[in-house]
Design an enzyme around this catalytic site. Structure first.
Site, PDB file in Angstrom:
ATOM      1  CD  GLN A  51      -3.025  -0.835   2.274  1.00  0.00           C
ATOM      2  OE1 GLN A  51      -2.707  -1.325   3.354  1.00  0.00           O
ATOM      3  NE2 GLN A  51      -4.140  -0.161   2.102  1.00  0.00           N
ATOM      4  CG  HIS A  96      -8.126  -5.414   5.512  1.00  0.00           C
ATOM      5  ND1 HIS A  96      -9.335  -4.911   5.099  1.00  0.00           N
ATOM      6  CD2 HIS A  96      -7.186  -4.595   4.978  1.00  0.00           C
ATOM      7  CE1 HIS A  96      -9.125  -3.841   4.347  1.00  0.00           C
ATOM      8  NE2 HIS A  96      -7.822  -3.619   4.262  1.00  0.00           N
TER       9      HIS A  96
END
Ligand code: CO
Length: 172
Positions: free
Chosen positions: A52, A138
């Site tokens: 990310q 997640h």
């Protein structure tokens, strides 16, 4: 240092990250983890995967809320994580720093057991339910090139598509 968070639509989020060679990354790790933590806190997130922030390393952090009011959050570092066990199911709302403003109910395992290296390079097993179980799924999902939208009810996909179209314009 706060890094720029990669948003939905960037190919790196769909690529499986590479296992980390701990000895190679060790000298860079304290700085990298600090940057990831700063970035996660600045964005009010509960976790962040290396991809990310544009790094295809198989590592992520999870920030658990403080146990006492005014206390410090707890940082969990998972390096080269793998699931050992998964069981049960839960449906809970989820969001993601790569999808600012988007929340949807995702289907997850209720309980998981994960094996990973911690920030010292020591293998640890983490058995979790609740918030931590959700966060582990997640973040490990990110490391496998998955995203939480992969886990929402297929019936909601048309609605999701619409919402993504509107939101993606703001993320550019
Ligand atoms: Co996310």
């Amino acid at each position: 240092m706060i890094k720029k968070i990669v948003k939905y639509g960037d190919d790196i989020l769909r690529e499986k990250t590479k296992p980390v060679k701990f000895e190679e990354i060790e000298p860079l790790l304290p700085g990298l983890l600090e940057d990831m933590e700063d970035t996660c806190i600045a964005a009010s997130g509960a976790g962040l995967a290396a991809n990310q922030i544009g790094l295809a390393h198989r590592l992520a952090i999870i920030l658990l809320p403080p146990e006492k009011k005014g206390g410090k959050h707890k940082r969990i570092v998972i390096i080269n994580p793998e699931f050992l066990e998964k069981e049960g199911e839960v449906f809970e709302e989820e969001g993601c720093l790569s999808f600012p403003g988007l929340y949807a109910v995702a289907k997850r395992y209720k309980k998981v057991k994960v094996r990973a290296l911690n920030e010292k390079g020591v293998p640890v097993d983490i058995t979790a339910e609740g918030l931590l179980a959700k966060a582990l799924q997640h973040e490990i999902g990110h490391l496998d090139g998955e995203m939480f939208i992969d886990y929402i009810d297929p019936k909601l996909k048309p609605q999701l598509k619409k919402a993504l179209k509107t939101l993606a314009k703001q993320w550019k």
